[in-house]
Enzyme design. Structure first.
Site, PDB file in Angstrom:
ATOM      1  CB  CYS A  78       6.208  26.785 -10.640  1.00  0.00           C
ATOM      2  SG  CYS A  78       5.333  25.588 -11.768  1.00  0.00           S
ATOM      3  CG  HIS A 121       3.482  30.261 -10.944  1.00  0.00           C
ATOM      4  ND1 HIS A 121       3.915  30.071 -12.172  1.00  0.00           N
ATOM      5  CD2 HIS A 121       2.993  28.822 -10.544  1.00  0.00           C
ATOM      6  CE1 HIS A 121       3.763  28.718 -12.611  1.00  0.00           C
ATOM      7  NE2 HIS A 121       3.314  28.031 -11.578  1.00  0.00           N
ATOM      8  CG  ASN A 180       2.032  25.964 -14.604  1.00  0.00           C
ATOM      9  OD1 ASN A 180       3.207  26.860 -14.817  1.00  0.00           O
ATOM     10  ND2 ASN A 180       1.926  25.573 -13.420  1.00  0.00           N
TER      11      ASN A 180
END
EC number: 2.3.1.180
Length: 331
Positions: free
Chosen positions: A116, A256, A286
């Protein structure tokens, strides 16, 4: 001669058409909309359903969106970086195929994987190539088809992840705008808590492993959450302190999109007003490497030349960090 900095001069994005809502997930696993929303902030996510289409399909679409909006000749692009945790295949890079498909025939290309944090790390790499003075057009794409490594019988992961891609173009700037500073860190002792175990060189795919779902992403949610909350916030504080910035001088937090509670904790740590915290997790979930550029695309119209943007991310590895960037144009 003015110092060259690396500025983002264009953005593009793409998300698949299919929308996987919380209500649909209720029919697939033991969960419900209230439970998902209260714990993650996610309402829906996009899924690439077409057979045979992978991360490169998403990356190509995002890059083409940028090229069309910017009106640039793809032959002027000198480097294509695809930040991804889900490449099309082993060995043959997703970036090379993407570059060829968009007509960037004069570019070299490579993939980057820091889970990520892939796009965040990619920003650092892209900026370094620009600041070296040897390159003038670097295309950075964050793209992931997370649905390819998700077990849709595992409610701990299937509620979180979605597919998507975003792209940015880095070019030289002599006005002091663009990339300003970075604080990036890794801790390999955390890899056991977030990974897709089988399919790499340590654990090749076997029939037995696939029968057990070893190819799918796994996370120890509590440990990952605790580390993400602390490290994303800590990195953000450090980048602010190092650059003598306070809550009033930060225009936007580009964090994020893993979990709304993690984003909120990061914003609260620096006492940042809610209206300065960019968020689209409710729409996409996500998307791993794509979360940061999707935010830039969704909120591009709000940015003004000279705005202070603080990026923050945390991902498997563990990998995390923060970047300070001054926006270079009025949308």
């Amino acid at each position: 001669m003015s110092k060259i900095s690396a500025a983002i001069t264009a953005v593009g994005a793409y998300v698949p058409e299919y929308v996987l809502t919380n209500q649909i997930l209720e029919t697939m696993v033991d969960t419900n909309d209230e439970w998902i929303t209260s714990r993650t902030g996610i309402k829906e996510r996009r899924i690439l359903k077409e057979e045979g289409k992978g991360t490169s399909f998403l990356a190509i679409k995002a890059a083409q969106d940028l090229i069309n909006k910017k009106g640039i000749d793809p032959k002027t692009i000198e480097l294509v970086i695809v930040a991804t945790a889900t490449p099309d295949m082993k060995a043959a890079s997703t970036a090379s195929f993407t570059a060829s498909e968009i007509g960037a025939t004069n570019a070299f290309s490579f993939d980057m994987d820091a889970a990520c944090s892939s796009f965040l790390y990619g920003m650092s790499v892209a900026a370094s190539y620009i600041e070296s003075g040897r390159y003038k057009n670097v295309l950075l794409i964050g793209a992931d088809k997370m649905s390819s490594i998700i077990n849709y019988k595992d409610r701990a992961t299937c509620i979180i992840f979605g597919d998507g891609a975003g792209a940015v173009l880095f070019e030289p700037n002599e006005e002091g705008l663009g990339f300003q500073d970075e604080y990036l860190r890794s801790d390999g002792t955390g890899r056991e808590f977030l990974q897709a175990t089988y399919g790499g060189s340590s654990f090749p795919i076997t029939e037995e492993a696939m029968a057990k779902g070893g190819q799918y992403a796994f996370q120890e949610g509590r440990t990952v959450f605790k580390n993400a909350v602390f490290n994303m916030a800590d990195a953000t504080v450090k980048i602010l302190e190092r650059n003598n910035l306070d809550k009033d001088s930060v225009d936007w937090l580009v964090a994020h999109q893993a979990n709304k509670r993690i984003i909120d904790a990061t914003a609260q740590r620096i006492d940042l007003a809610e209206e300065k915290v960019l968020m689209n997790i409710h729409r996409y979930g996500n998307t791993t490497s794509a979360t940061l550029p999707l935010l830039l695309s969704d909120f591009e119209s709000k940015f003004k030349k000279g705005d202070n943007l603080i990026f923050a991310a945390f991902g498997g590895g563990f990998n995390w960090g923060s970047i300070y960037l001054k926006w270079a144009y009025n949308s």
